[in-house]
Design a protein around this motif. Structure first.
Motif, PDB file in Angstrom:
ATOM      1  N   ILE A  95       0.941  -1.087  -0.014  1.00 22.93           N
ATOM      2  CA  ILE A  95      -0.069   0.052   0.129  1.00 22.93           C
ATOM      3  C   ILE A  95       1.144   1.457   0.168  1.00 22.93           C
ATOM      4  N   GLY A 111      -8.577  -0.193   2.949  1.00 19.48           N
ATOM      5  CA  GLY A 111      -8.127  -1.644   2.474  1.00 19.48           C
ATOM      6  C   GLY A 111      -9.322  -2.517   3.069  1.00 19.48           C
ATOM      7  N   MET A 121      -1.612  -4.371   6.094  1.00 24.90           N
ATOM      8  CA  MET A 121      -2.552  -3.556   5.318  1.00 24.90           C
ATOM      9  C   MET A 121      -3.423  -2.607   6.097  1.00 24.90           C
TER      10      MET A 121
END
Length: 165
Positions: A95, A111, A121
């Motif tokens: 990311i 996410g 994430m």
């Protein structure tokens, strides 16, 4: 492919050598399974040395049968597998890398994940989503629990609308 983090071929060979039961290795074009047949993986008796690999996996129930101590790998539990990637690489670093390439603020991202391997994430984004059947630790780390991807996108739309007011 926006970024590559291949495994050192010697690490792939050593991890496969240490595995007592089954290991899956994957690159961007092929999937191999050592010592066991599994769906779309090509069964092999040894790991090809002329390929670039980005990950290794074992079935979760076999995860104690691979000793990766001392190898530069990170292990992430997925729903039915344990996934091994190069040290320092995760969905969270993915990311951050994507945001860097696109010029986005990571704190304005969302996410969605349903398993333990999604925690890096979810910890990186401001708006983490998970599902009712996700593990409790993922639910606790996520800002929102939704029943569908559509519901998550709706919530993101609401958040963006409120930020523009």
């Amino acid at each position: 492919m926006l970024a590559e983090h291949p495994l050192d071929p010697a690490v792939v060979q050593e991890a496969a050598h240490r595995c007592l039961d089954a290991v899956m290795v994957h690159n961007s074009e092929e999937l191999f399974c050592l010592n066991r047949q599994w769906e779309t993986f090509q069964p092999v008796s040894r790991i090809p040395e002329d390929r670039t690999f980005y990950g290794l996996s074992t079935w979760a129930e076999d995860s104690r049968r691979i000793n990766v101590a001392g190898l530069p790998l990170e292990a992430y539990v997925n729903t039915v597998t344990v996934d091994y990637v190069p040290a320092g690489v995760s969905k969270g670093t993915g990311i951050l890398e994507l945001c860097r390439i696109l010029g986005l603020d990571p704190k304005k991202t969302a996410g969605m994940g349903d398993s333990w391997n999604d925690l890096p994430m979810i910890d990186t984004v401001s708006y983490g989503f998970t599902f009712p059947d996700g593990p409790n630790i993922v639910k606790k780390a996520s800002a929102y629990e939704v029943d569908s991807i559509a519901a998550a996108l709706e919530k993101v739309s609401e958040i963006r609308h409120l930020q523009t007011l």
